[in-house]
Design an enzyme around this catalytic site. Structure first.
Site, PDB file in Angstrom:
ATOM      1  N   GLU A 103       0.836  -1.336  -0.074  1.00  0.00           N
ATOM      2  CA  GLU A 103      -0.131   0.100  -0.036  1.00  0.00           C
ATOM      3  C   GLU A 103       0.861   1.169   0.035  1.00  0.00           C
ATOM      4  O   GLU A 103       0.293   2.617  -0.263  1.00  0.00           O
ATOM      5  CB  GLU A 103      -0.831   0.067   1.269  1.00  0.00           C
ATOM      6  CG  GLU A 103      -0.318   0.000   2.431  1.00  0.00           C
ATOM      7  CD  GLU A 103       0.174  -1.339   2.999  1.00  0.00           C
ATOM      8  OE1 GLU A 103       0.384  -2.241   2.378  1.00  0.00           O
ATOM      9  OE2 GLU A 103       0.639  -1.320   4.266  1.00  0.00           O
ATOM     10  N   LYS A 104       2.292   1.162   0.320  1.00  0.00           N
ATOM     11  CA  LYS A 104       2.997   2.318   0.276  1.00  0.00           C
ATOM     12  C   LYS A 104       3.740   2.793  -1.163  1.00  0.00           C
ATOM     13  O   LYS A 104       3.807   3.948  -1.384  1.00  0.00           O
ATOM     14  CB  LYS A 104       4.401   2.007   1.243  1.00  0.00           C
ATOM     15  CG  LYS A 104       4.086   1.870   2.705  1.00  0.00           C
ATOM     16  CD  LYS A 104       4.930   1.511   3.506  1.00  0.00           C
ATOM     17  CE  LYS A 104       4.774   1.541   4.883  1.00  0.00           C
ATOM     18  NZ  LYS A 104       4.342   0.196   5.304  1.00  0.00           N
TER      19      LYS A 104
ATOM     20  N   CYS B 269      16.382  -6.593   1.696  1.00  0.00           N
ATOM     21  CA  CYS B 269      16.233  -7.800   2.652  1.00  0.00           C
ATOM     22  C   CYS B 269      17.834  -8.526   2.518  1.00  0.00           C
ATOM     23  O   CYS B 269      18.063  -9.306   3.424  1.00  0.00           O
ATOM     24  CB  CYS B 269      15.387  -8.840   2.303  1.00  0.00           C
ATOM     25  SG  CYS B 269      15.607  -9.290   0.611  1.00  0.00           S
TER      26      CYS B 269
END
Ligand code: NAD
Length: 518
Positions: free
Chosen positions: A199-200, A304
């Site tokens: 959603e960002k 990551c």
């Protein structure tokens, strides 16, 4: 220019045309081949992290819209699974060409919503593009096996068949690469797909979906629903969804793993990390320091596979001063500035969390050799910037070591021996990646054999494998059996069926005993 403009995905054209207007555009869902505005009562602002400007608004998709997306994927499945594999491959061939043509626009969308530099955004897209290229060879990747005459006149063969409707749930940090880890493999195997972008920064997913449809993906094969926890839970609970691909934090990943598994789904869940770089005194000083800077501060540490922890063995600790000097020279700015080395972090909340973890290191007794917390970037004073930060003398009990920081912070530790360094790494709960810097083949081999992380770099700081291998995180960095992309990715999105056939001229006699090979 006109021609160039026509190549632009519709969503980007819409963004550009409304840039000067007061009302930010709403990000559409993709349902049954149409981009549709959600009837949601709530929307979330997508915010440019370098400026705090609202780029667009993303809907909290309603349950009816979610059901419509799944139902369109279900409806599209029978015909898509029976579409010849060569046709499905050709859609991917066209798709990779369109991604290349729209690379600059995609990168701009990523930088605007996520903050990383344009150059890094190109890398984000390119690493995803390579998965699309790999999917172009799906016919051979999806081949079954055949053993003739397993018994007299009897043959056995296996087929890899698509599962049906699959879903993907994405994190914010690679807005193009991670959706491209998921749906190209899934749909080329013959599945249909429901994608939930972060959603960002949902813009790149929408643009990629437009390009995939332009490449010939039929209506309903790829659907997009936006939202947060409720949409994710709806994916986990839905009876028609057979498999879920997730990438993100451990909190969300383990919740999704448990909830979707309780509904009998397959899950692959790539999660958090704390990647270590072990530096032996015989390593090449320049190459090692540059690798540590690139892997620690690139993408503002929001990868990551960022190397967020350095373990200096023996007197390699004396290189810390040089590391600090070089880190000071890195340019922090808005990702669209041509000379920016690193951009902002994703949100004000992320900045606060990172600053809190830096302070916890200081409070726990670590030395703050470089403090990027109070940086002000001229022209972008409101941005969520943190400059390169280096904490030294960190020990395994400190919070700044135990937590994934996910910001431009290098945590430096010391080990008096190589064995002690290996022990530190293996005691960490995460196991995404680890790198060693050394000139010794024997040390490198020992590292490769003994380290429990899933992806090992030998003089390579970010050892993310290309798509003919798989992304092989380990320990708390991964939950599931079948990794992303490569052979395991194809296995994840397919079900094996074995067929045993018998063609005999001579009639057989009746026997009720268990058949055995004759
Ligand atoms: P996140 O977990 O906050 O969000 C990921 C997705 O899960 C989003 O789509 C979000 O809407 C959803 N979500 C978040 N919380 C949820 C909840 N409680 N219930 C249901 N859904 C939820 O992750 P993020 O901040 O977007 O991404 C950063 C994290 O992702 C880091 O931990 C990073 O290490 C990890 N990551 C891992 C890999 C990998 O391959 N191992 C790759 C990229 C990022």
């Amino acid at each position: 220019q006109q021609g160039k403009n026509n190549l632009r995905p519709r969503f980007l054209r819409c963004l550009l045309s409304t840039m000067s207007s007061t009302q930010p555009p709403r990000v559409p869902n993709l349902i049954g081949g149409s981009f549709v505005d959600s009837q949601a009562s709530s929307h979330i602002d997508v915010i440019n992290p370098a400026t705090q400007e609202v780029v667009s608004q993303v809907p909290l998709t309603t349950n009816e819209e979610f059901k419509a997306a799944v139902s369109s994927a279900k409806k599209a499945f029978p015909s898509w699974r029976n579409t010849p594999i060569t046709t499905r491959q050709r859609v991917m061939l066209k798709f990779q060409e369109l991604i290349r043509k729209n690379m600059d626009e995609l990168a701009l969308s990523i930088t605007t919503e996520q903050g990383k530099t344009l150059k890094d955004a190109h890398g984000d897209i390119f690493r995803g593009l390579e998965v699309v290229e790999h999917a172009c060879g799906m016919a051979t990747l999806q081949m079954g096996e055949y053993v003739p005459n397993v018994s007299n006149g009897v043959d056995t063969y296996s087929l890899r068949e698509p599962l049906g409707v699959c879903a993907g749930i994405c994190p914010f940090n690679f807005p193009a690469m991670i959706p491209l880890w998921m749906f190209p493999i899934a749909v080329t195997c013959g599945n249909t797909f429901v994608l939930k972008p972060s959603e960002k920064d949902p813009g790149a997913s929408v643009m990629l979906a437009e390009l995939a449809m332009e490449a010939g993906l039929p209506d309903g094969v790829l659907n997009i629903v936006h939202g947060t926890n409720d949409t994710v839970n709806a994916i986990c609970d839905d009876d028609d969804i057979r498999a879920v691909s997730f990438v993100g934090s451990n909190t969300a990943g383990m919740h999704i793993y448990a909830r979707a598994a309780a509904k009998g789904k397959r899950i692959q869940s790539n999660m958090g990390a704390k990647n270590h770089g072990v530096v032996l005194p015989d390593a090449n000083v320049d190459a090692t320091l540059n690798a540590l800077l690139a892997a620690g501060f690139g993408a503002a540490g929001q990868r990551c596979m960022a190397l967020s922890t350095v373990v200096f063995v023996g007197n390699s600790k004396s290189w810390e001063d040089k590391l600090v000097e070089r880190a000071k020279a890195l340019k922090v700015s808005c990702g669209t500035e041509p000379d920016a080395d690193l951009g902002p972090v994703i949100s004000i909340q992320a900045k606060e969390r990172i600053c809190r973890l830096i302070q916890s290191g200081v409070d726990d007794g670590a030395k703050l050799l470089l403090d990027g917390r109070n940086i002000v970037v001229p022209g972008y004073e409101k941005g969520n910037f943190i400059g390169p930060t280096i904490l030294s003398g960190v020990t395994p009990d400190m919070e700044c070591y135990k937590e994934e920081i996910f910001g431009p912070v290098l945590v430096c530790m010391e080990a008096s021996s190589f064995d002690e360094a290996i022990d530190i790494l293996n005691r960490n709960k995460y196991g995404n990646g680890a790198a060693i810097f050394t000139a010794s083949g024997a040390a490198a081999r020992k590292f490769q054999m003994e380290i429990e992380a899933g992806q090992i770099g030998i003089n390579v700081p970010i050892p993310v494998p290309l798509p003919f291998f798989s992304f092989t995180g380990n320990k708390a960095s991964f939950a599931g059996d079948l990794n992303f992309y490569g052979k395991a990715g194809v296995d994840f999105f397919t079900q094996i069926k074995t067929v045993t056939q018998q063609w005999k001229d001579i009639p057989t006699s009746v026997s009720l005993a268990m058949p055995t090979s004759q």
